[in-house]
Design a protein around this motif. Structure first.
Motif, PDB file in Angstrom:
ATOM      1  N   TYR B 443       0.820  -1.208   0.000  1.00 18.41           N
ATOM      2  CA  TYR B 443       0.000   0.000   0.000  1.00 18.41           C
ATOM      3  C   TYR B 443       0.858   1.263   0.000  1.00 18.41           C
ATOM      4  O   TYR B 443       1.990   1.256   0.468  1.00 18.41           O
ATOM      5  CB  TYR B 443      -0.880   0.055   1.243  1.00 18.41           C
ATOM      6  N   ALA B 446      -2.371   7.291  -2.242  1.00 21.82           N
ATOM      7  CA  ALA B 446      -2.597   7.676  -3.632  1.00 21.82           C
ATOM      8  C   ALA B 446      -2.411   9.171  -3.785  1.00 21.82           C
ATOM      9  O   ALA B 446      -2.605   9.935  -2.842  1.00 21.82           O
ATOM     10  CB  ALA B 446      -3.999   7.278  -4.054  1.00 21.82           C
ATOM     11  N   GLU B 452       4.047   6.599  -5.390  1.00 23.50           N
ATOM     12  CA  GLU B 452       3.459   5.677  -6.366  1.00 23.50           C
ATOM     13  C   GLU B 452       4.551   5.107  -7.264  1.00 23.50           C
ATOM     14  O   GLU B 452       4.557   3.916  -7.579  1.00 23.50           O
ATOM     15  CB  GLU B 452       2.392   6.386  -7.200  1.00 23.50           C
ATOM     16  N   PHE B 471       0.162  -3.982  -5.945  1.00 23.50           N
ATOM     17  CA  PHE B 471       0.444  -2.618  -5.488  1.00 23.50           C
ATOM     18  C   PHE B 471      -0.846  -1.816  -5.479  1.00 23.50           C
ATOM     19  O   PHE B 471      -1.526  -1.704  -6.484  1.00 23.50           O
ATOM     20  CB  PHE B 471       1.483  -1.982  -6.409  1.00 23.50           C
ATOM     21  N   LYS B 472      -1.188  -1.271  -4.308  1.00 25.72           N
ATOM     22  CA  LYS B 472      -2.468  -0.575  -4.165  1.00 25.72           C
ATOM     23  C   LYS B 472      -2.304   0.791  -3.525  1.00 25.72           C
ATOM     24  O   LYS B 472      -2.234   0.901  -2.301  1.00 25.72           O
ATOM     25  CB  LYS B 472      -3.412  -1.412  -3.294  1.00 25.72           C
ATOM     26  N   PRO B 473      -2.240   1.835  -4.326  1.00 24.41           N
ATOM     27  CA  PRO B 473      -2.246   3.164  -3.723  1.00 24.41           C
ATOM     28  C   PRO B 473      -3.663   3.456  -3.215  1.00 24.41           C
ATOM     29  O   PRO B 473      -4.623   3.274  -3.952  1.00 24.41           O
ATOM     30  CB  PRO B 473      -1.901   4.094  -4.889  1.00 24.41           C
ATOM     31  N   ILE B 474      -3.794   3.839  -1.959  1.00 21.28           N
ATOM     32  CA  ILE B 474      -5.118   4.174  -1.440  1.00 21.28           C
ATOM     33  C   ILE B 474      -5.070   5.556  -0.812  1.00 21.28           C
ATOM     34  O   ILE B 474      -4.003   6.117  -0.588  1.00 21.28           O
ATOM     35  CB  ILE B 474      -5.635   3.139  -0.415  1.00 21.28           C
ATOM     36  N   GLU B 475      -6.230   6.054  -0.504  1.00 25.14           N
ATOM     37  CA  GLU B 475      -6.354   7.402   0.025  1.00 25.14           C
ATOM     38  C   GLU B 475      -5.571   7.507   1.344  1.00 25.14           C
ATOM     39  O   GLU B 475      -5.578   6.585   2.152  1.00 25.14           O
ATOM     40  CB  GLU B 475      -7.830   7.675   0.230  1.00 25.14           C
ATOM     41  N   PHE B 476      -4.880   8.617   1.543  1.00 25.45           N
ATOM     42  CA  PHE B 476      -3.969   8.777   2.682  1.00 25.45           C
ATOM     43  C   PHE B 476      -4.620   8.410   4.011  1.00 25.45           C
ATOM     44  O   PHE B 476      -4.086   7.625   4.788  1.00 25.45           O
ATOM     45  CB  PHE B 476      -3.441  10.207   2.729  1.00 25.45           C
ATOM     46  N   SER B 478      -7.222   6.632   4.679  1.00 26.32           N
ATOM     47  CA  SER B 478      -7.558   5.217   4.827  1.00 26.32           C
ATOM     48  C   SER B 478      -6.312   4.404   5.137  1.00 26.32           C
ATOM     49  O   SER B 478      -6.361   3.443   5.902  1.00 26.32           O
ATOM     50  CB  SER B 478      -8.187   4.653   3.559  1.00 26.32           C
ATOM     51  N   VAL B 480      -3.623   5.418   6.790  1.00 25.34           N
ATOM     52  CA  VAL B 480      -3.259   5.610   8.195  1.00 25.34           C
ATOM     53  C   VAL B 480      -4.207   4.822   9.095  1.00 25.34           C
ATOM     54  O   VAL B 480      -3.809   4.232  10.094  1.00 25.34           O
ATOM     55  CB  VAL B 480      -3.284   7.110   8.548  1.00 25.34           C
ATOM     56  N   LYS B 482      -5.592   1.999   8.366  1.00 23.31           N
ATOM     57  CA  LYS B 482      -5.143   0.604   8.326  1.00 23.31           C
ATOM     58  C   LYS B 482      -3.941   0.412   9.240  1.00 23.31           C
ATOM     59  O   LYS B 482      -3.874  -0.529  10.006  1.00 23.31           O
ATOM     60  CB  LYS B 482      -4.723   0.238   6.902  1.00 23.31           C
ATOM     61  N   MET B 494       5.775   4.366   3.330  1.00 23.14           N
ATOM     62  CA  MET B 494       5.398   5.533   4.125  1.00 23.14           C
ATOM     63  C   MET B 494       6.602   6.455   4.263  1.00 23.14           C
ATOM     64  O   MET B 494       7.700   6.122   3.853  1.00 23.14           O
ATOM     65  CB  MET B 494       4.970   5.099   5.534  1.00 23.14           C
TER      66      MET B 494
END
Lengths: 326, 621, 354
Positions: B443, B446, B452, B471-476, B478, B480, B482, B494
């Motif tokens: 992760y 995004a 990325e 590879f999964k960019p996700i919203e910042f 979300s 944090v 996790k 990170m």
């Protein structure tokens, strides 16, 4: 049906609309796997106790329907609550809404001043190269992704130095004379207005063209022509008035479209408007702020439509009947 | 007619195509522009002196004497300050602004990092007693004197009560105990700690606030205090003691400060500092806009990243700015691996037990470390403006363990490590000894181009070992969530910013109960019985390190912790960007240091544009 | 077909139609036309400029087209990366060379691509991106997402809108009011705000296919209400017409009347609305990806490729990274022109609001 009764009816209709809108948006936002405190959590100098305090303050420990109830209760009282960072939502909105209104009203004014004549010209020349070229030209602005257009405009500002790079006022704004202030704001507005203008021009132009065509095809215009009136008189005295009427309805829609269309443009230009505010709020799941700006956006949209309808009723008595059906 | 036109058009298009196809192969000329090398050494400012004039105990700056007047326009990225209450700032921008308005008892030497007197004229330490002698004759901006009562008030009624941002209180606690504070006379106070505690002295940089102005609000309780001095406060009503006074705040646009005419710092001619009349922060949403503003000459200072460095470096000679290379920054980028093997409330493991086995395996983590191509990461993503990083301390930390040299990418070694642990590569895919396909999620947040791009590279690197990486960019936010709450992740890219002076700040990350102990997060219900051996050692290290007082005593302790991280790889460090700043040449008294950057001495900076340019440029614009 | 003939006779519409047809053909055969796969990456050559193709060699003689490979050099002093051509070896451009393996049209496994260089050569028609991936190839693969996202969204919007509007208009009364209030509520939320809120709640950690599907659904969610409202309005007037009344008298069921008699009457509106709303979906996708909420790396879409245009230096020094913007522009413009033309042909007086 008389006017006051119609207006009251419309306003009453708005209330359930607002309730549905608020429920939809509240639950969508709260169901998001977004943590409003993420930034705080990642800051090494923030202790666990600070976080607990924030959780309590934002009521994140309560079930969602209780969160909604407490939000709705204070909203009815006119209290919009506090943002995640502890500022008053109402103050934030007060800072931003006038800026967005300024931007949108300038754009609307400009599109109307140019879109209507272009639409008429296109309609008169229907089907020939002139008409098609006008239509294609006006579509060009709409075909570029707005953020990309905005970025290119910023580059233009940097390269030429003619316009400031984003923002609304210069830092020495307060020391300027009245005209100095006016010029300062105008300079800042040119680029964002250009982008939004380019995007919204084609819609208006097409609509005007379609209306005009319809009217030109109608019996009374044919009659006027048959009477031997000059083409100029036919178009500007008879056709134009009737073609513009339906455009008023469009005003409300255009306002709404601009409101959301402006978000990305405001974001790129760092314009201190409502769109940028809501964009940043959504990214942080700042519930009170998102809710309040959504509600404001909705209220502005509904008001815009309402005003347009009333205006239409005043100018065009024929529509009264059909309005009642909708 | 139309046909002829058509033919002409077709002819032109055809001609253009031909033109495009025919290209002569003429070797390019090798012209190399010779540019001056980036200066890396600077003359550091001497220590300030104490000077008494007419009963006022001033700080005397030893920097060259400059010109008074002028404006400095700088920028802050983000949404701007959220509060001007120095006791309530929770984000970097608010702290920075409040820091300009309120001074603390001590400050940090910009070059050496040692603790220097600020509002305090001097301090001395006797065992666990810290004696602080305040400067005499100092005044708040409303003319009232600054005395020991203000200090006592600030600590006892704000810090120790946890008002505003309670983090300061916890930073001062030693084993749950707060220090004692005694007033000795109007200008002397004494702090007494229960145990020797190395980070304590530095904590005294906490801003001192005026009792007569703050007390009515702190008495009303936490929420009134939080709202106090919010950004909408009328600037002229604010009482402060710092070098700058708030003049104007325009939401989402700018914050304007004015010089404090009664500041207690003077220059070598005994004239009152600061030099500049106005300090403007433009509030800018992102770095892209910031660079455009610098390019358009709307701001005077900028931190350069990536290939902007090359661009500005090329143009430096014919420009109005100078570029400074400040070496590696405190920022770190890393891959963190989830070692969590606990279960959630429903008794379900946070991560799949099959995956747990891989992540718990030291050699597996090492293999990942060896597979990563840091060299090309630095080259492609940071445009060479960065250095590979292998240590938990950032490269400019005074506690950096210089014995950790790092290693280049070594796919062969990585494969051997995996083989040793029973992993097997079949048809290009990696299987563990139980025949499970090695596949996991990576992760990152995004929208961050840099991270990325790193993700894409690591995915490719690990695929060389046969590992399948999603590879999964996700919203910042979300992400944090996790990392710190739901723990359902495998690996993540990170970044964190460390402190170059105080390794103890890392306790949040390294202590087994730390709120940022991402690689093995424990929530309140989890106990620490299941600590891994090296986690236990880390806990001890961070306990002991704080109790030792001298640098030479502490250094070996913190060296050891960096060795542990390097060997165990719960967090695999990638690189640390090099800090490069451009600043207009008209701004003088700039002494960049690796520790503090460029703008740490805003009260000594002056503007010398040769002629009174500022007024001219404005009308000329 | 009559409509096609009319389009063919109109210069603008014809041009737009040809462009769109070509675009869709190209993305259909993307694997074959693209010299590289979308995941191919040469990390020694990030941000390499487009390959120069020469047809006149160094002696001034005409030659078959060839190119040189790039070599990257880093200048520590200037902190600058420069790309030099390696002039020691020429690589000739070949038709149908063997390269990366893929499945032609998703079925036939093959190694042949339309064009490429000899073994060992590099051919980056539009340079490479930050990860050293071929921009030209990714443009083709990205087009698959960007050009289809709108149509797929319409596949959801139209059934929902038709049924919802059809039912609401046909049943009338209280249910109609209720259904319309709900649709209006959805419309009353400024659409872009709703879009980003929805995109922000996408569960993290989906596969790229899932994410793509959900983005389609989200785009559809904001489009259906306006469409349903117009359909309802049309149904209201159609249901009063004689043939519907006749069907009613003959005892046809409600569903049969709606599906067989009423909805087919809205065909021309549907066709017009389709061509005119596809561009707005393409633009919406690019806006979402720009904000980092749309299609995610390592997948390509024109929107997320264009994200690199945010960087100031990319616009100045690497204009090839802006090509997705040009393609979005061409595609959207073509759709608009085509839509306008179709509207004029089918229904010159119609007023279509979005």
């Amino acid at each position: 049906m008389n006017l006051t009764k119609y207006i009251t009816k419309r306003i009453l209709q708005v209330i359930p609309l607002l309730i549905i809108v608020s429920i939809i948006s509240f639950f969508i936002i709260r169901l998001a796997p977004i943590d409003p405190l993420a930034e705080l959590r990642l800051n090494p100098s923030i202790s666990e106790e600070t976080l607990q305090k924030e959780i309590k303050r934002l009521k994140l420990d309560k079930p969602i329907y209780i969160q909604y109830a407490s939000w709705a209760k204070s909203f009815i009282k006119g209290d919009l609550g506090y943002t995640a960072s502890g500022e008053k939502v109402s103050v934030k909105l007060k800072e931003r809404i006038p800026n967005t209104l300024l931007l949108t009203s300038v754009v609307i004014l400009l599109t109307w001043l140019s879109g209507i004549p272009i639409g008429i010209l296109a309609a008169i020349n229907k089907g020939n190269v002139f008409d098609r070229t006008l239509t294609v030209l006006s579509s060009i602005g709409m075909a570029i992704p707005s953020f990309f257009f905005a970025i290119l405009m910023l580059m233009f500002a940097v390269k030429t130095g003619w316009f400031p790079v984003g923002g609304l006022t210069s830092y020495y704004y307060n020391e300027l004379s009245f005209w100095g202030k006016f010029i300062d704001i105008t300079k800042h507005l040119v680029l964002p207005v250009t982008v939004l203008y380019a995007i919204s021009l084609s819609g208006l132009q097409r609509q005007m063209r379609a209306n005009m065509l319809e009217v030109l095809d109608s019996d009374y215009v044919k009659f006027a022509r048959a009477k031997g009136l000059s083409e100029f008189k036919v178009i500007f005295k008879h056709a134009l008035r009737n073609a513009i009427n339906p455009m008023i309805t469009l005003l409300g829609f255009e306002f709404a479209g601009l409101l959301s269309g402006a978000a990305l443009t405001e974001y790129v230009f760092q314009y201190p408007g409502l769109g940028r505010l809501i964009l940043e709020a959504v990214m942080k799941s700042d519930i009170n702020l998102v809710m309040a700006s959504l509600m404001m956006g909705t209220v502005m949209l509904i008001t815009g439509n309402l005003l347009a309808d009333i205006l239409l009723m005043l100018t065009d008595p024929r529509t009264r009947k059909s309005q009642e059906d909708v | 007619m139309k046909k002829i036109l058509g033919i002409i058009i077709i002819f032109f298009v055809f001609a253009l195509c031909i033109k495009g196809c025919i290209k002569a192969d003429i070797p390019e000329n090798d012209t190399k522009i010779n540019l001056s090398e980036t200066k890396k050494e600077f003359t550091y400012p001497n220590k300030n002196k104490n000077v008494t004039i007419n009963g006022v105990h001033y700080i005397q700056s030893q920097a060259p004497v400059g010109k008074f007047g002028g404006e400095l326009v700088i920028s802050t990225i983000g949404e701007g300050p959220k509060t001007f209450n120095p006791c309530n700032s929770k984000d970097a921008t608010s702290s920075e602004m409040a820091g300009l308005m309120y001074d603390g008892l001590v400050s940090t030497h910009p070059a050496t990092g040692e603790v220097m007197p600020q509002l305090a004229e001097a301090f001395h330490i006797e065992g666990n007693d810290y004696y602080i002698y305040l400067r005499k004759g100092l005044k708040w901006t409303d003319g009232k004197p600054i005395t020991a009562d203000d200090v006592i008030y600030t600590y006892e009624e704000i810090v120790f009560k946890g008002l505003g941002n309670p983090s300061a209180m916890y930073a001062m606690m030693i084993n749950g105990e707060l220090p004692k504070l005694t007033k000795i006379d109007n200008y002397t106070v004494k702090f007494t700690t229960s145990k020797p505690f190395a980070p304590f002295l530095r904590q005294l940089s906490y801003p001192i606030v005026p009792k007569h102005y703050f007390k009515p609000y702190s008495d009303k309780g936490a929420s009134a205090f939080d709202a106090f001095l919010n950004p909408n406060t009328k600037p002229s009503t604010i009482v402060s003691n710092g070098a700058f006074i708030l003049k104007e705040y325009v939401a989402a646009q700018r914050v304007v400060f004015e010089r404090n005419p009664n500041y207690y710092k003077i220059n070598l001619n005994n004239e009152k500092l600061p030099y500049i009349n106005k300090l403007v922060f433009l509030i800018i949403g992102d770095t892209n806009n910031q660079i455009l503003k610098f390019e358009a000459k709307e701001i005077d200072v900028i931190d350069l990243k990536g290939d902007n460095v090359a661009r500005y470096k090329q143009q430096e000679q014919n420009s109005d700015y100078a570029i400074y290379n400040l070496g590696a920054s405190t920022g770190t980028l890393f891959v963190v691996i989830n070692l969590n093997n606990r279960t959630n409330k429903e008794g379900k493991p946070y991560i799949n037990p099959v995956k747990q086995k891989w992540f718990q395996n030291k050699n597996f983590r090492s293999a990942v470390d060896y597979a990563i191509d840091r060299k090309n990461m630095v080259q492609n993503i940071a445009f060479g403006v960065a250095e590979p990083l292998f240590t938990a301390e950032s490269l400019n930390s005074i506690y950096l363990n210089k014995n950790i040299k790092g290693h280049p990418q070594n796919i062969k070694l990585a494969k051997e490590l995996l083989q040793k642990e029973g992993f097997e590569q079949k048809y290009g895919r990696l299987y563990d000894k139980n025949g499970n396909l090695v596949e996991f999620d990576l992760y990152t947040n995004a929208g961050n181009l840099e991270r990325e791009a790193i993700g894409v590279m690591i995915k490719q690197d690990l695929e060389e070992l046969g590992i399948k990486v999603n590879f999964k960019p996700i919203e910042f936010n979300s992400l944090v969530n996790k990392l710190t709450k739901t723990y359902d992740w495998d690996m993540a890219i990170m970044g964190l910013t460390g402190s170059p002076l105080e390794p103890h700040d890392g306790i949040n990350v390294w202590a087994s109960r730390g709120p940022l102990h991402m690689f093995n997060m424990r929530d309140s219900k989890d106990n620490t019985d299941d600590r891994l051996e090296w986690e236990k050692e880390l806990d001890t290290i961070f306990e002991q390190g704080a109790l030792k007082l001298t640098y030479s005593e502490r250094k070996p302790v913190y060296d050891r912790y960096q060795e542990i991280i390097y060997e165990e790889n719960p967090i695999i460090y990638l690189y640390s960007p090099t800090r490069i700043s451009a600043i207009r040449k008209k701004i003088k008294n700039i002494f960049p240091t690796r520790l503090s950057g460029i703008l740490y001495n805003l009260d000594e900076i002056y503007i010398d544009s040769g002629c009174p340019v500022k007024e001219n440029t404005r009308s000329g614009k | 077909m009559n409509l096609l003939k009319k389009i063919w006779n109109d210069k603008f519409a014809k041009a737009a139609f040809i462009i769109l047809a070509a675009l869709y053909l190209i993305i259909l055969f993307a694997d074959f036309i693209a010299p590289y796969s979308s995941s191919y990456s040469n990390r020694e050559l990030a941000y390499a400029p487009p390959s120069n193709i020469y047809t006149i060699d160094e002696n001034g003689h005409l030659s078959l087209p060839y190119t040189y490979n790039y070599v990257r050099q880093y200048d520590e002093n200037l902190m600058q990366t420069v790309f030099k051509q390696d002039r020691t070896k020429k690589y000739y451009i070949r038709l149908l060379p063997k390269a990366e393996k893929y499945k032609f049209l998703g079925i036939i496994p093959t190694h042949r691509h339309l064009f490429g260089t000899e073994k060992g050569g590099q051919l980056y028609l539009l340079g490479t991106d930050i990860n050293g991936r071929d921009v030209f190839s990714r443009l083709l693969f990205g087009g698959r997402i960007s050009m289809t996202v709108g149509f797929l969204a319409l596949l959801i919007v139209f059934p929902i809108g038709l049924l919802y509007g059809g039912l609401s208009g046909y049943i009338g009364g209280f249910i109609d009011t209720l259904m319309m209030r709900f649709a209006e509520a959805v419309m009353a939320i400024p659409s872009f705000y709703l879009l980003i809120i929805l995109a922000a709640i996408l569960p993290a950690g989906m596969t790229s296919v899932q994410r793509f599907a959900l983005i389609v659904v989200i785009l559809a969610l904001i489009g259906w209400a306006g469409f349903a409202r117009v359909v309802r309005g049309m149904v209201l007037s159609i249901k009063e017409e004689e043939f519907v009344q006749a069907a009613k008298v003959l005892g046809a069921s409600k569903w049969r009347i709606i599906l067989k008699h009423i909805l087919p009457q809205t065909t021309s509106y549907v066709i017009i609305a389709m061509t005119l709303s596809v561009p707005s979906y393409i633009l919406a996708e690019s806006g979402l990806s720009f904000l980092g909420l749309g299609i995610q790396q390592p997948d390509a879409s024109w929107g997320n490729m264009l994200k690199e245009a945010q960087e100031f230096t990319n616009i100045l020094y690497r204009p090839w990274l802006l090509t997705p913007g040009g393609l979005i522009f061409i595609a959207v413009l073509s759709f608009n022109i085509l839509g306008d033309a179709i509207r004029d042909f089918l229904d010159p007086k119609s007023e279509i609001r979005r």
